[in-house]
Design an enzyme around this catalytic site. Structure first.
Site, PDB file in Angstrom:
ATOM      1  N   LEU A   2       0.821  -1.212   0.000  1.00 46.46           N
ATOM      2  CA  LEU A   2       0.000   0.000   0.000  1.00 46.46           C
ATOM      3  C   LEU A   2       0.851   1.258   0.000  1.00 46.46           C
ATOM      4  CD1 LEU A   2      -2.736  -1.013   2.618  1.00 46.46           C
ATOM      5  CD2 LEU A   2      -2.957  -0.953   0.126  1.00 46.46           C
ATOM      6  N   GLY A   5       7.286   4.189   3.959  1.00 46.03           N
ATOM      7  CA  GLY A   5       7.783   5.427   4.532  1.00 46.03           C
ATOM      8  C   GLY A   5       9.109   5.183   5.215  1.00 46.03           C
ATOM      9  N   GLY A   8       8.737   2.258   7.884  1.00 49.61           N
ATOM     10  CA  GLY A   8       8.216   0.942   7.537  1.00 49.61           C
ATOM     11  C   GLY A   8       7.399   0.971   6.262  1.00 49.61           C
ATOM     12  N   VAL A  10       3.687  -0.546   4.357  1.00 48.36           N
ATOM     13  CA  VAL A  10       2.332  -0.975   4.705  1.00 48.36           C
ATOM     14  C   VAL A  10       1.799  -1.898   3.624  1.00 48.36           C
ATOM     15  CG1 VAL A  10       0.004  -0.209   5.315  1.00 48.36           C
ATOM     16  CG2 VAL A  10       1.972   1.229   5.883  1.00 48.36           C
ATOM     17  N   LYS A  25       1.533  -2.558   8.979  1.00 53.99           N
ATOM     18  CA  LYS A  25       2.714  -1.715   8.804  1.00 53.99           C
ATOM     19  C   LYS A  25       3.923  -2.451   9.366  1.00 53.99           C
ATOM     20  CE  LYS A  25       4.446   2.905  10.105  1.00 53.99           C
ATOM     21  NZ  LYS A  25       4.088   4.152  10.830  1.00 53.99           N
ATOM     22  N   ASP A 113       2.139  16.345  12.792  1.00 55.04           N
ATOM     23  CA  ASP A 113       2.416  16.124  11.365  1.00 55.04           C
ATOM     24  C   ASP A 113       1.102  16.010  10.592  1.00 55.04           C
ATOM     25  OD1 ASP A 113       3.898  15.813   9.067  1.00 55.04           O
ATOM     26  OD2 ASP A 113       4.380  13.695   9.406  1.00 55.04           O
TER      27      ASP A 113
END
Length: 282
Positions: A2, A5, A8, A10, A25, A113
């Site tokens: 999916l 980042g 990790g 996903v 994740k 964030d």
């Protein structure tokens, strides 16, 4: 897969008990991420809410350590890039973002964030509406703790006090991030975007790269790039404050809410609780 980042990747998985699809994740194995994993997991357990992504637990197997969460359709960033949202959808999305923020703020948590890629959406076909949830609490903190750094989040969604080097800040930075999302939905673009490599503007990515020593150009180079971007964004903020934003929007209630959310002075910036009481949502 999916998405991926700095902390990790996903993937889609299946819940063993229910058989439902879930988002898994996979956490990269590195000591610098352990505290972030525990912090994000504990906070998500504390702030369960309709507008916060549902955390289902941590699990380990021979493939690694995984955070298990409900599966959504995608991010708000994906939605905005693929279609222009109507006024009804924008209002519904903003209400849910603010309700999620109001909930975590009431629990003494600041996200730090808030941006379109950290807002997940799912289409409710029966009611023909978006269900919106805040996600990615990797850099979230409790308000009772002192900020460990003013270099948090992503530059183009950073509040001006962060860009100016403030050492004390709170929930107002989340309001600014939500205001940038609001502006992007209304105007079709991020008002403080600057041409640059996206990863260089994300402090979490940069810090992770620094710890792993994986930046081939050297962190001094990356730091200088972010500093130049920071200066350009601050210049844009001065323009934004002086510009009449009504030229791009028809709804005066939307204009008023946006101006209050993007107030340069955090002391004058509206809270999420008061934002939800504005005429725009009535």
């Amino acid at each position: 897969l999916l998405g991926a980042g700095p902390d990790g990747e996903v993937r889609v998985g299946f819940h063993r008990k229910t058989g439902d699809k879930v988002a898994m994740k996979k956490i990269y194995e590195h000591e610098c991420l352990y505290d972030a994993i525990i912090n994000e997991s504990e906070i998500l357990e504390e702030v369960a809410h309709d507008n916060v992504v549902n955390f289902l637990g941590l699990t380990c197997n021979n493939q690694g350590t995984f955070m298990v969460m409900e599966l959504m359709d995608g991010s708000l960033s994906d939605v905005i890039s693929s279609r222009k949202l109507g006024e009804h959808d924008i209002r519904a999305v903003m209400r849910q973002i603010l309700e999620g923020l109001a909930w975590i703020h009431a629990h003494g948590i600041v996200h730090q964030d808030v941006k379109t890629s950290n807002v997940l959406v799912k289409r409710d076909g029966e009611k023909n509406k978006f269900v919106v949830k805040l996600a990615d609490f990797a850099t979230a903190r409790r308000l009772r703790t002192r900020p460990w750094s003013n270099k948090v989040g992503t530059l183009t969604f950073n509040a001006p006090e962060l860009l100016k080097g403030a050492t004390s800040f709170g929930t107002a930075i989340d309001v600014w991030g939500a205001g940038c999302i609001f502006a992007e939905m209304l105007l079709g673009s991020d008002p403080f975007d600057v041409p640059d490599d996206g990863d260089s503007l994300n402090y979490f990515v940069a810090d992770f790269a620094k710890k792993l020593d994986i930046d081939g150009c050297g962190m001094g180079y990356q730091d200088r790039r972010r500093e130049r971007a920071r200066e350009r964004i601050l210049e844009k903020m001065v323009w934004w404050k002086a510009e009449d934003v009504r030229s791009g929007m028809k709804d005066p209630d939307a204009v008023e809410l946006l101006k209050r959310m993007l107030a340069i002075d955090p002391a004058r910036r509206i809270s999420v609780q008061n934002a939800l009481k504005m005429p725009y949502f009535q």
